[in-house]
Design an enzyme around this catalytic site. Structure first.
Site, PDB file in Angstrom:
ATOM      1  N   ASN A 170       0.771  -0.971   0.136  1.00 22.10           N
ATOM      2  CA  ASN A 170       0.053   0.034   0.021  1.00 22.10           C
ATOM      3  C   ASN A 170       0.904   1.294  -0.012  1.00 22.10           C
ATOM      4  OD1 ASN A 170      -1.884   2.054   0.361  1.00 22.10           O
ATOM      5  ND2 ASN A 170      -2.408   1.289   2.441  1.00 22.10           N
ATOM      6  N   LYS A 215       0.358   4.062  -0.107  1.00 21.27           N
ATOM      7  CA  LYS A 215      -0.731   5.286   0.456  1.00 21.27           C
ATOM      8  C   LYS A 215      -0.328   6.493  -0.481  1.00 21.27           C
ATOM      9  CE  LYS A 215      -0.240   2.990   4.874  1.00 21.27           C
ATOM     10  NZ  LYS A 215      -0.122   3.204   6.352  1.00 21.27           N
ATOM     11  N   HIS A 242      -9.724   1.081   4.904  1.00 15.04           N
ATOM     12  CA  HIS A 242      -8.176   1.499   5.855  1.00 15.04           C
ATOM     13  C   HIS A 242      -8.638   2.440   6.706  1.00 15.04           C
ATOM     14  CE1 HIS A 242      -4.243   2.275   6.648  1.00 15.04           C
ATOM     15  NE2 HIS A 242      -3.678   1.266   5.940  1.00 15.04           N
ATOM     16  N   GLU A 267      -6.937   4.807   7.793  1.00 15.50           N
ATOM     17  CA  GLU A 267      -6.603   5.989   7.590  1.00 15.50           C
ATOM     18  C   GLU A 267      -7.877   6.525   7.106  1.00 15.50           C
ATOM     19  OE1 GLU A 267      -2.771   5.149   5.762  1.00 15.50           O
ATOM     20  OE2 GLU A 267      -2.079   4.838   7.731  1.00 15.50           O
ATOM     21  N   GLU A 276      -5.256  -5.055  10.248  1.00  8.61           N
ATOM     22  CA  GLU A 276      -4.315  -3.970  10.665  1.00  8.61           C
ATOM     23  C   GLU A 276      -4.688  -3.388  11.925  1.00  8.61           C
ATOM     24  OE1 GLU A 276      -2.406  -2.726   6.698  1.00  8.61           O
ATOM     25  OE2 GLU A 276      -4.024  -1.454   6.933  1.00  8.61           O
ATOM     26  N   GLY A 294       2.741   2.124  10.929  1.00  5.93           N
ATOM     27  CA  GLY A 294       3.618   3.166  10.782  1.00  5.93           C
ATOM     28  C   GLY A 294       4.458   3.356  12.089  1.00  5.93           C
ATOM     29  N   SER A 312       3.461  -2.251  10.442  1.00  2.00           N
ATOM     30  CA  SER A 312       4.904  -2.472  10.546  1.00  2.00           C
ATOM     31  C   SER A 312       5.434  -3.755  10.223  1.00  2.00           C
ATOM     32  CB  SER A 312       5.309  -2.059  12.250  1.00  2.00           C
ATOM     33  OG  SER A 312       4.801  -0.792  12.281  1.00  2.00           O
ATOM     34  N   GLY A 372       2.953  -1.194   4.359  1.00  2.00           N
ATOM     35  CA  GLY A 372       2.734   0.007   3.883  1.00  2.00           C
ATOM     36  C   GLY A 372       4.269   0.730   3.742  1.00  2.00           C
TER      37      GLY A 372
HETATM   38  P1  13P Z   1       2.929   0.300   7.582  1.00  2.00           P
HETATM   39  O1  13P Z   1       3.483  -1.110   7.059  1.00  2.00           O
HETATM   40  O2  13P Z   1       3.918   1.490   7.142  1.00  2.00           O
HETATM   41  O3  13P Z   1       2.962   0.216   9.190  1.00  2.00           O
HETATM   42  O4  13P Z   1       1.372   0.486   7.290  1.00  2.00           O
HETATM   43  C1  13P Z   1       0.682  -0.639   7.247  1.00  2.00           C
HETATM   44  C2  13P Z   1      -0.695  -0.160   6.427  1.00  2.00           C
HETATM   45  O5  13P Z   1      -1.325   0.829   6.804  1.00  2.00           O
HETATM   46  C3  13P Z   1      -0.756  -1.094   5.198  1.00  2.00           C
HETATM   47  O6  13P Z   1      -2.060  -0.723   4.816  1.00  2.00           O
END
Ligand code: 13P
Length: 242
Positions: free
Chosen positions: A8, A10, A90, A92, A157, A163, A202, A223
């Site tokens: 992803n 983002k 997601h 976010e 997640e 993150g 992560s 991510g």
């Molecule tokens: P990270 O791998 O940066 O923690 O993000 C995970 C994520 O939100 C994937 O959709």
């Protein structure tokens, strides 16, 4: 079942980044399915560069096929640009755009109708986990985000792991993925047995192999570490063979 390793991106990346990244993915380990979900403007360029060797996905879609929805993108537009998957719900988007489970369910139906595979994200906040409510929160999200004829992928997640460099313990991932499997079977019947459940939050080259080896983990949603082809491939290499 072959594992699915999904990146992803983002809100990262430029058209100029696509060629080198796509070329690097030519070294894909053969025992996993790879998926890249870049921002919308990069999809078409990625589609041409990858030539179908790696799947592509969007990061959201609207519940309707077309209409007066400024700033939104429909599932069929994603398909037209070369996507075969779409990430929905997601955390976010749930947080930044106030997306509700009911809206995510509508988007999931639209994705399926357009021939895309939805990846529906669920996960608890840190406060919810500390309160002992993680599994109940996730069960509620599943109950209201997935349509009764759901055919797709679920991504667990935990919001507090995204993150942050923090990951749940192996026991916690195992317990949650088991709870998700039980909820899927309760909701969907036998169809719930074949839904892939990805872990996200992560995931890095250093922890991927141990996370991907856990029961009911069918792949990863990555991510930050998906932005570097080398790290993304190292994560994929950590997936167990079939
Ligand atoms: P990270 O791998 O940066 O923690 O993000 C995970 C994520 O939100 C994937 O959709």
């Amino acid at each position: 079942m072959r594992q699915l390793i999904a990146g992803n991106w983002k809100m990262h990346g430029r058209l100029a980044d696509v060629a080198a990244y796509a070329a690097a993915l030519g070294q894909t380990p053969g025992h996993v399915d790879l998926l890249v979900c870049p921002p919308f403007p990069l999809l078409d360029r990625f589609s041409a560069a990858l030539g179908g060797s790696v799947a592509l996905g969007g990061q959201d879609c609207h519940a309707q096929a077309q209409g007066a929805h400024t700033g939104d993108v429909s599932a069929s537009m994603l398909k037209d640009a070369g996507a075969s998957y779409v990430i929905l719900g997601h955390s976010e988007r749930r947080e930044n755009h106030g997306e509700t489970n009911a809206e995510i369910c509508g988007k999931t139906l639209a994705a399926m109708a357009a021939g895309l595979t939805p990846i529906v994200c669920v996960g608890e906040t840190g406060t919810e986990r500390e309160a002992g409510a993680a599994e109940e929160v996730v069960r509620t999200q599943l109950r209201h985000s997935l349509p009764s004829d759901f055919a797709g992928v679920v991504a667990y997640e935990p919001v507090w792991a995204i993150g942050t460099g923090k990951t749940p313990t192996e026991a916690d991932v195992t317990a949650m993925h088991g709870a998700i499997r039980a909820a899927l079977v309760a909701q969907l019947g036998a169809a719930g047995l074949t839904v892939k459940i990805l872990y996200g939050g992560s995931v890095k080259p250093g922890n991927a192999a141990s996370l991907l080896a856990l029961p009911e983990v069918g792949g990863a949603l990555v991510g930050g570490a998906s932005l570097k082809a080398e790290d993304f491939l190292a994560i994929a290499a950590g997936a167990p063979g079939v």
